[in-house]
Write an enzyme that holds these catalytic residues in place. Structure first.
Site, PDB file in Angstrom:
ATOM      1  N   ILE A  60      42.177  36.766  46.957  1.00  0.00           N
ATOM      2  CA  ILE A  60      41.848  36.172  45.643  1.00  0.00           C
ATOM      3  C   ILE A  60      43.050  36.312  44.718  1.00  0.00           C
ATOM      4  O   ILE A  60      43.704  37.357  44.693  1.00  0.00           O
ATOM      5  CB  ILE A  60      40.578  36.804  45.019  1.00  0.00           C
ATOM      6  CG1 ILE A  60      40.289  36.175  43.644  1.00  0.00           C
ATOM      7  CG2 ILE A  60      40.685  38.321  44.908  1.00  0.00           C
ATOM      8  CD1 ILE A  60      38.911  36.496  43.093  1.00  0.00           C
ATOM      9  N   ILE A  95      44.591  41.070  47.053  1.00  0.00           N
ATOM     10  CA  ILE A  95      44.815  40.456  45.744  1.00  0.00           C
ATOM     11  C   ILE A  95      46.145  39.722  45.811  1.00  0.00           C
ATOM     12  O   ILE A  95      47.132  40.259  46.328  1.00  0.00           O
ATOM     13  CB  ILE A  95      44.792  41.532  44.636  1.00  0.00           C
ATOM     14  CG1 ILE A  95      43.368  42.083  44.546  1.00  0.00           C
ATOM     15  CG2 ILE A  95      45.255  40.957  43.304  1.00  0.00           C
ATOM     16  CD1 ILE A  95      43.125  43.114  43.498  1.00  0.00           C
ATOM     17  N   LYS A  96      46.132  38.494  45.307  1.00  0.00           N
ATOM     18  CA  LYS A  96      47.352  37.690  45.395  1.00  0.00           C
ATOM     19  C   LYS A  96      48.193  37.850  44.125  1.00  0.00           C
ATOM     20  O   LYS A  96      47.705  37.652  43.010  1.00  0.00           O
ATOM     21  CB  LYS A  96      47.010  36.207  45.607  1.00  0.00           C
ATOM     22  CG  LYS A  96      46.539  35.924  47.022  1.00  0.00           C
ATOM     23  CD  LYS A  96      46.071  34.493  47.176  1.00  0.00           C
ATOM     24  CE  LYS A  96      47.177  33.550  47.534  1.00  0.00           C
ATOM     25  NZ  LYS A  96      46.632  32.206  47.869  1.00  0.00           N
ATOM     26  N   VAL A  97      49.455  38.182  44.344  1.00  0.00           N
ATOM     27  CA  VAL A  97      50.392  38.333  43.222  1.00  0.00           C
ATOM     28  C   VAL A  97      51.592  37.427  43.534  1.00  0.00           C
ATOM     29  O   VAL A  97      52.104  37.450  44.650  1.00  0.00           O
ATOM     30  CB  VAL A  97      50.857  39.800  43.089  1.00  0.00           C
ATOM     31  CG1 VAL A  97      51.868  39.944  41.971  1.00  0.00           C
ATOM     32  CG2 VAL A  97      49.665  40.725  42.865  1.00  0.00           C
TER      33      VAL A  97
END
Ligand code: F6P
Ligand code: E4P
Length: 944
Positions: free
Chosen positions: A108, A139-141
Site C-alpha cells: 500500500i 508500505i510503499k515509499v
C-alpha cells in the site's frame, strides 16, 4: 493439461504479483483462485485505488456504514483502503508462511503528497502500520531524494518497504544502499533481520513510452534510410535494457561484499520488482515486459490484462541475463543520439509522483462526491422497467453468472459466441478493445502534445476522411464536446456525394487544413478516392503536400505504405485485434478528440471507470454492460428487436455511433437488433410490440415532456431502460458499456458480433458495376415502373402497376406487417433541408404503418446498418432515394468520378438486396434535388 506459466516462473526464481486490487476481486473468490494458480503477492497504488473506488459499487455498503457513523472523507478513504489491504493480506497469509516470509505481500502506498517530505513520510508509515496490523504488508515509499532517507530509517525500525518509482540505475543504487544501511542499523540494535523484506520497484514500460516518443521525433527528422533503420531498431528497447542494467547492479551489490555480513546473519536481499510491466504501446507484444525479464530473486507485478495474457500464452525462459551486451549497446546508442537517460528518468520520477498525487486527489474528490450523493437525494444511474420480460432477463443474468460469462469475456473465450474453432480463432483476434483503454491512457500526453503542435502550426481545420467505425466516434465527440478555443474545428467527410464533398471543400481553407485518413483496413474505396481528390488539390498549392495529412490505420496496410511514401506528417498505428466499430478508445477515436482540444486523459479516465465497473469480479446483475446486454438479447429474442434510442440534447448524436455498433454487430444469420436513432418520441399507439426504448440522459438535460412520454410508454407496457450520465464526459464510459452489451447480446442471440459478413456483397457489386461501366460506358439499363414530373420509381419487388407516385409507395409498403421495418436510404447531401424533409417522411411512414422506420445516408449507412439490411431478419422494406448530381467531380487516377461511384454504390446495394429477395423501391429524383424531394414528401402527406 496446459502447463501453468505462473508456477513455472517460480522455478526460475521469479514471483508473479498482481498490480491491482479491489473489493470484489477479493470477495468474489477471484483473488483466491489466482493464489491457487500461483500468484504470490499484490501491489496497489493511488491510481489503482482511484479506479476501484470511483469506478465500482464495491465499496458502497461499507461507505453507507461509515457515513452512518458520521465519518468524514479522510477517515472513509483510510478505512476502505486499509480493509482491502487487510483482506488481501489474509488471503496471502498461507503464501507468506509457506515461503518463509519471502512472498505473500500486499503493498500500500503512502499519500504521494508526502513524497518530498522525509519526516512526514516516516510519521505516516508509522501511523499506518498499526492500522494495517498485518505482517505480510509492505508500505510503499517513493525513491525520491527525500524518500531515500525515509527508506533507510524505516528499514532501521524493522519495516518492510516496497520502494516505488525507480527509473534509473543511479536511483536504484541509492535505494539498495539505503536498504543495506537501514538493515545494518537494525542489526546493530541486536535485532534479527530475518523478518525484514523489501522490494525495489523498477518502472519499465514508462521509460519506453518516453524514449519512443523521442525516437519518433528523430525519425521524422531523419534524412537517410540507414538513420531511420537505426532509430527504428531502438523502439521498445530502452525499458528492458535499463532493467537488465539494474539487475546487474543488484547482483553486484547483493552478491558482493557490501551485503555479505548481513547475508551471513540471515538478511534477505532487496529483490528488484519489475513494475509498470503492462504493455503501453498497443503495437508491442502484450507480454513484452514479462517474458524478457525472467530471472532469479525478482518479482514482476502485472496488471490484470497482462496476467490473463500470460496465463493464456506466456512463455517462460531465463531471459534476464540474455543479450546483456546488446542491452548496453541500446542504452549507449540512445545516449549518443542525445537522449539523456539520467535527465529523462529524473523527470519520469517527478511525473510519477505528480500523477499518483493527482489520482490521490481525484480519489478524495470521488469519495466526497459519493458521500454527497449518498447523503442526499439522487437519481439512479441505471434503471429498467421491462414489464413481463423482467423475470426472463433476471433468469438470463443468473445463467450468465453461472456460466461465468464475465470471466470468460475478460479471458477472451471465443466459445461464448461460436463453437466452430475457425470462427473462434477469428473472434479471439477481435477482442483487443476490452483492454485497450488503460494502455491508451499512456499515450494521452503524446496525443495532447501532438494536438498542440498542430494548433501551433497554424491549422484551422481538420477534415477526417473515413467511414463507419473509423469516423463515427470522432463525429459524435465533435458534436458533443465542441472545439476548445484555439484548436482547429473538425469535419467528418464520409460520403461520395459530390455536393457533400464540395460543401466540405468550400467550408475550409485548404492551405490550413489537416486531413486525417482513417481506415483500419486501409483499402476503403471512399477514403482512398477522397484522399486522391484532396491530395491533388494540395499538390497544386504547395510542396510536400503530405505534411497536411496524417493516417490512422493498422500496421502493414496499403494506407500505411501510402502514408510513408507520401511523407505524411504522422502515422498512428492501431492494434489489429480491434474491429472498426469497437475502436472508440483507440487512436481512431482519440486522435481527432485530441485535435479538437478535448482532454484525452480525462476522457480515458472516465472510460476506465466503466471498464473497472465491468470487470469479471462484478456479478452479472451489477455489471453495467452485461446487464444491458442481457436486456437487449432477451428482449430481442422475444421480438422486441427495435432498440429505440432517446438521447438527450447534450449527447444527441451518440446514436450515430451506436447505430453502427448494434446493427453491424448483430444483424446477421437472419437475426439482429435494429437500432432506431434520431426518431421523435411518439404516442404509445403508434408503436408496435417490437420496441425497446433506451433513454440516455445527461443530468443537466432536464426534460419533463420526454420524461412524461417515456412514463406513458412504460404504462402502456413498452419496456424502457433509463441511463443517466453525470455529464457529457460520461459518454466515454458509454462507448465501453455498449461494446460489452453488444458482445453480451450477441452471445444471447447466438451470432458472432465481431464480423460483418454481408457488407462485402454490396462492395463487390459496386466493383462489378464500375468495371462494366469502364467497358461499356453505361450501367445496365432498367425500366422505371413509374415516371412522374421527372421523378422515377424503380422496383423489382412486384408492385402492381397503376396509380400516382404516393400510391405506388404505399402499395410497396402494403404487405408490411408486425415487426417489419422501413429503411429510408438517401444518397443525398446531409443538408438541414434534406434532413427535415426526410424526417417528415420517416415520421409519416411510422405513424401510418406503426412500423419502425430508419433513415440513413448513402454510402455512409453501407458501413453501418447496411450489414443488418442484408444479413438481419427478412423484415425490411427498403426505399432508396437517389438523385441526379449537379456535378460529377473527378477522382484523380480513375476514369470515373464521385457521382458515378455513388451511383454504383446505390445500384450495387440495390442489387445485393434484390438478389436476396428483399423488397426495394428506388425513388430517383431529378437534378432539382430539394424541390423533387419536397414534392415526394408533400405527395406522401397528401398536401398536393
Ligand atoms: O476502417 P475501414 O477499414 O476503412 O472500414 C470502415 C468501415 O467499413 C466496414 O468495414 C464496413 O464496410 C466497417 O465495419 C468499418 O467500420
Ligand atoms: O507497484 C507498481 C506500480 O504501481 C505499477 O506497476 C505502475 O505501473 P504503470 O506504469 O502501469 O502505472
Amino acid at each position: 493439461m496446459k502447463a501453468n506459466p505462473i508456477k513455472k516462473l517460480r522455478k526460475y526464481g521469479q514471483s508473479l504479483w498482481l498490480d491491482h486490487i479491489r473489493r470484489a476481486l477479493i470477495t468474489s473468490g477471484a483473488l483466491q483462485k489466482l493464489i491457487d494458480e500461483g500468484l504470490m503477492g499484490v501491489t496497489s497504488n493511488p491510481t489503482i485505488f482511484e479506479k476501484a473506488i470511483a469506478g465500482s459499487k464495491d465499496y458502497d455498503e461499507q461507505m453507507q456504514l461509515l457515513l452512518s457513523e458520521g465519518k468524514g472523507v479522510p477517515e472513509i478513504l483510510n478505512a476502505l483502503t486499509v480493509q482491502d489491504i487487510q483482506m488481501a493480506a489474509d488471503l496471502f497469509r498461507p503464501v507468506y508462511e509457506k515461503t518463509k516470509e519471502e512472498d505473500g505481500f500486499v503493498s500500500i502506498e503512502l499519500d504521494p503528497a508526502l513524497a518530498h517530505r522525509t519526516e512526514a513520510t516516516l510519521q505516516a508509515a508509522k501511523n499506518l502500520h498499526p492500522l494495517l496490523n498485518r505482517k505480510n504488508v509492505m508500505i510503499k515509499v517513493p525513491a525520491t531524494a527525500e524518500g531515500i532517507p525515509a527508506i533507510e530509517a524505516l528499514t532501521a525500525e524493522g519495516f518492510s518497504i516496497n520502494v516505488t518509482l525507480i527509473f534509473s540505475v543511479e536511483q536504484y543504487e541509492q535505494v539498495a544502499r539505503a536498504y543495506i544501511a537501514g538493515l545494518k542499523k537494525w542489526v546493530q540494535q541486536g535485532r534479527s533481520s530475518e523478518s525484514i523484506r523489501s522490494v525495489a520497484s523498477v518502472f519499465v514500460s514508462r521509460l519506453d513510452t518516453v524514449v519512443d516518443r523521442l525516437i519518433d521525433e528523430r525519425l521524422h527528422a531523419a534524412k537517410t534510410a540507414s538513420e531511420r533503420e537505426i532509430l527504428r531498431s531502438l523502439l521498445g528497447k530502452a525499458g528492458i535494457a535499463n532493467a537488465k542494467r539494474i539487475y546487474q547492479k543488484f547482483k553486484e551489490i547483493f552478491h558482493g561484499p557490501a551485503f555479505l555480513d548481513l547475508q551471513k546473519q540471515g538478511a534477505a536481499p532487496q529483490r528488484p520488482l519489475w513494475a509498470s510491466t503492462g504493455t503501453k504501446n498497443p503495437n508491442y507484444s502484450d507480454l513484452l515486459y514479462v517474458e524478457a525479464l525472467i530471472g532469479p530473486h525478482t518479482v514482476n507485478t502485472v496488471p490484470p490484462a497482462t496476467l490473463t495474457a500470460f496465463q493464456d500464452h506466456g512463455k517462460v525462459r531465463a531471459t534476464l541475463e540474455e543479450n546483456l551486451e546488446e542491452a548496453e549497446a541500446v542504452l549507449e546508442t540512445l545516449e549518443e543520439l542525445g537522449i539523456d537517460l539520467r535527465e529523462r528518468t529524473r523527470r519520469l520520477q517527478e511525473e510519477g509522483v505528480a500523477s499518483f498525487s493527482d489520482s490521490f486527489q481525484k480519489l478524495t474528490r470521488c469519495i466526497a462526491a459519493k458521500r454527497e450523493r449518498m447523503l442526499g437525494e439522487h437519481e439512479e444511474r441505471f434503471s429498467a422497467s421491462l414489464g413481463h420480460d423482467e423475470e426472463a432477463v433476471h433468469a438470463r443474468l443468473r445463467s450468465l453468472e453461472k456460466e461465468k460469462f464475465a470471466e470468460r469475456l475478460w479471458t477472451k473465450e471465443a466459445s461464448l459466441w461460436k463453437s466452430d474453432p475457425k470462427i473462434q480463432e477469428k473472434i479471439k483476434n477481435r477482442l483487443g478493445w476490452l483492454t485497450i483503454t488503460e494502455a491508451m491512457l499512456e499515450q494521452a500526453a503524446d496525443l495532447t502534445a501532438f494536438a498542440r503542435s498542430i494548433k501551433e502550426a497554424g491549422f484551422t481545420r481538420v477534415v477526417l476522411l473515413g467511414m463507419g467505425g473509423s469516423s463515427l466516434c470522432p463525429e459524435v465527440c465533435r458534436k458533443t464536446y465542441g472545439v476548445a478555443p484555439g484548436y482547429p474545428d473538425l469535419r467528418v467527410l464520409d460520403s461520395t456525394d459530390p455536393a457533400t464533398i464540395l460543401s466540405v471543400e468550400r467550408s475550409v481553407n485548404l492551405e490550413t487544413t489537416l486531413f486525417i485518413l482513417a481506415s483500419k483496413s486501409g483499402t476503403t474505396i471512399e477514403v482512398e478516392s477522397l484522399y486522391r481528390y484532396f491530395f491533388k488539390k494540395l499538390q497544386a498549392l504547395r510542396d510536400l503536400p503530405g505534411e497536411q495529412f496524417i493516417a490512422i490505420t493498422d500496421p502493414g496496410t496499403p494506407l500505411e505504405k501510402l502514408a510513408q511514401e507520401n511523407g505524411f506528417r504522422r502515422i498512428f498505428l492501431t492494434p489489429r485485434d480491434i474491429g472498426g466499430r469497437y475502436s472508440a478508445h483507440t487512436y481512431f477515436g482519440l486522435v481527432p478528440l485530441a485535435l479538437i482540444g478535448v482532454d484525452v486523459a480525462a476522457f480515458l479516465d472516465r472510460a476506465l471507470e466503466m471498464v473497472q465497473a465491468s470487470q469479471s469480479c462484478v456479478p452479472a446483475e451489477e455489471n453495467p454492460g452485461i446487464r444491458l446486454g442481457a436486456i437487449l438479447g432477451v428482449l430481442g429474442r422475444e421480438g422486441r428487436d427495435k432498440v429505440t434510442l432517446i438521447a438527450s440534447p447534450a449527447i444527441g448524436s451518440f446514436g450515430y455511433w451506436l447505430e453502427q455498433l448494434l446493427a453491424e454487430s448483430t444483424g446477421k444469420e437472419g437475426r439482429g437488433l435494429l437500432p432506431i436513432e434520431g426518431e421523435a418520441v411518439g404516442r404509445p399507439e403508434i408503436y408496435g410490440e417490437d420496441r425497446l426504448f433506451v433513454s440516455l440522459r445527461v443530468a443537466s438535460d432536464k426534460d419533463d415532456l420526454t420524461d412524461r412520454k417515456l412514463r406513458t410508454l412504460q404504462e402502456h407496457g413498452h419496456p424502457v431502460v433509463r441511463i443517466l450520465l453525470r455529464d457529457p464526459l460520461d459518454l466515454a464510459g458509454e462507448f465501453f458499456r455498449w461494446e460489452v452489451a453488444t458482445a453480451t447480446a450477441g452471445a444471447i442471440l447466438g451470432i458472432n458480433p465481431f464480423d460483418e459478413p454481408n457488407v462485402t456483397e454490396s462492395k463487390e457489386n459496386t466493383q462489378r458495376l464500375l468495371e462494366a461501366f469502364r467497358k461499356s460506358g453505361r450501367f445496365p439499363s432498367r425500366e422505371p415502373i413509374l415516371e412522374e414530373e421527372g421523378i422515377r420509381l424503380y422496383s423489382d419487388s412486384g408492385i402492381a402497376p397503376g396509380g400516382f407516385l404516393q400510391e405506388m409507395v404505399w402499395k410497396f409498403l402494403g404487405p408490411a406487417k408486425g415487426s417489419d421495418y422501413v429503411a429510408l436510404m438517401a444518397y443525398l447531401e446531409r443538408s438541414a433541408v434534406h434532413e427535415e424533409l426526410l424526417q417528415r417522411l420517416r415520421s409519416l411512414i411510422r405513424d401510418r404503418t406503426r412500423l419502425a422506420a430508419t433513415l440513413g445516408y448513402g454510402p455512409r449507412f453501407l458501413h453501418s446498418t447496411g450489414q443488418f439490411h442484408k444479413g438481419g431478419p427478412d423484415a425490411g422494406f427498403f426505399i432508396q432515394i437517389t438523385a441526379e448530381d449537379q456535378e460529377a467531380l473527378p477522382i484523380p487516377g480513375e476514369d470515373y468520378g464521385f457521382s458515378l461511384l455513388k451511383q454504383s454504390q446505390a445500384l450495387g446495394d440495390y442489387l445485393s438486396l434484390t438478389n436476396r429477395g428483399r423488397r426495394v423501391l428506388e425513388i430517383r429524383l431529378g437534378r432539382e434535388v430539394e424541390a423533387d424531394l419536397r414534392k415526394v414528401v408533400n405527395r406522401m402527406e397528401n398536401r398536393s
